[in-house]
Design an enzyme around this catalytic site. Sequence first.
Site, PDB file in Angstrom:
ATOM      1  N   ARG A  54       0.848  -1.206   0.000  1.00  0.00           N
ATOM      2  CA  ARG A  54       0.000   0.000   0.000  1.00  0.00           C
ATOM      3  C   ARG A  54       0.882   1.254   0.000  1.00  0.00           C
ATOM      4  NH1 ARG A  54      -1.583   2.213   4.506  1.00  0.00           N
ATOM      5  NH2 ARG A  54      -1.918   0.284   5.625  1.00  0.00           N
ATOM      6  N   TYR A 106     -16.460  16.299 -16.394  1.00  0.00           N
ATOM      7  CA  TYR A 106     -16.951  14.921 -16.328  1.00  0.00           C
ATOM      8  C   TYR A 106     -18.024  14.825 -15.247  1.00  0.00           C
ATOM      9  CZ  TYR A 106     -16.761   9.925 -15.299  1.00  0.00           C
ATOM     10  OH  TYR A 106     -17.071   8.617 -15.073  1.00  0.00           O
ATOM     11  N   ASP A 178      -7.717  18.131 -15.588  1.00  0.00           N
ATOM     12  CA  ASP A 178      -8.090  16.762 -15.966  1.00  0.00           C
ATOM     13  C   ASP A 178      -7.695  16.600 -17.436  1.00  0.00           C
ATOM     14  OD1 ASP A 178      -9.345  14.412 -16.798  1.00  0.00           O
ATOM     15  OD2 ASP A 178     -11.082  14.704 -15.501  1.00  0.00           O
ATOM     16  N   LYS A 203      -9.077   5.176 -19.286  1.00  0.00           N
ATOM     17  CA  LYS A 203      -9.447   5.584 -20.640  1.00  0.00           C
ATOM     18  C   LYS A 203      -8.283   5.337 -21.614  1.00  0.00           C
ATOM     19  CE  LYS A 203     -13.079   6.573 -18.294  1.00  0.00           C
ATOM     20  NZ  LYS A 203     -13.389   7.889 -17.771  1.00  0.00           N
TER      21      LYS A 203
END
Length: 383
Positions: A54, A106, A178, A203
């Site tokens: 992690r 978005y 973004d 994406k």
Amino acid sequence: MPRESKSARPETVAIHAGRDVDPASGAVVPPIHVSTTFERAPDGTYPHGHSYSRESSPNRSSLETCIAGLEGGAAAVAFASGSAAVLAVCDAIGSGGHLIATYDSYHGTLKQLDEVVQRWGLEVTLVDTTDIDAVRDAITPNTRLLWIETPSNPLLAISDISALSEIAHAGGATVACDNTFATPILQNPIQFGADFVMHSTTKYIGGHSDVVGGIVVAAKDGQKLDRLRRYQTLGGATPSAFDCWLIRRSICTLPYRIRAHCDNAIRIAEFLEQHEYVERVYYPGLPSHDGHQLAARQMSGFGGMLSFCVSGGQTEALAVTNRLQLIFRATSLGGVESLIEHRASIEGPNTRAPDNLLRLSVGLEHADDLIADLDQALKQTEG
Ligand SMILES: *Cc1c(COP(=O)(O)O)cnc(C)c1O
């Protein structure tokens, strides 16, 4: 040229950054390190820099190094989704204060701002960031963050990152962009003054519709980057080794995939623009698009996303999607297969998408086949 040379071009960075021959086996392709834990040396230190996955892991570091290199940033911090990456940026600017975001960001980002971020005590203002004066007017002494999405979704509006960064910085605010639609291949917001660049790696960067991920690149070392890393390791929305490996592998072909997405998209945009049953096309590569000139300055290509309005209304638009034989009716974008979506029905009552608008993620099929599919689906439209 050494593998990690500063003067390497994007195609070379995409293949070599954060990647080396595996010292244990000589493998040229990096192995997937599934171990959650790493051995200490007798003196208690971690000779390979990793202790618990992690905190950090070899596949994640490889991905972060590569994307930081492609964006020209100091470092990148990877997350389990683009959405987690958005929240990381909001956390990094500190609690309280005011945030300005592109009004057609978005829709998941808008929902996060509304349902999560406002509860953190951040006040949110949505502004048309293509309008510099509107942004200047919206900035207050409390404004901590300007969130830009360009090209925007689904109208492909283009905001001027350089002009916006200048006014945000003058007001003491941090700038985040973004960059999911453009990818680091077509646009590098740090070069225009952005402090953070965010990607949904789900994406184009992942590129094959088979992995969810997100990443934030920081322009500089410092407190805000430390804060991003704390949010990553303490928040725990970290990507698995396999996900990091898949995304890193996909980046090797990103520059070439993006070129082909752009080539297909302009052909389809030009075809749709002259089609009798198409009312309007939104694609920054078309001279008719409001942001065309700016996109030509700010981006090295116009991307693979476009939207168009079918003559008629929602019924006609949905009928077109139902007649398509090759293009899938599905959400998301950036994969090798073309996807079409009626945004108004996805986004619900508060949508800014016209009800006859379809958003198309242009894939890597042959452009002639895509055009033929769209043509047969549109021909049957009554207009
Ligand atoms: C998909 C997307 C996101 C959210 O990313 P997830 O990986 O789905 O969490 C954010 N911004 C843009 C522009 C996107 O397309």
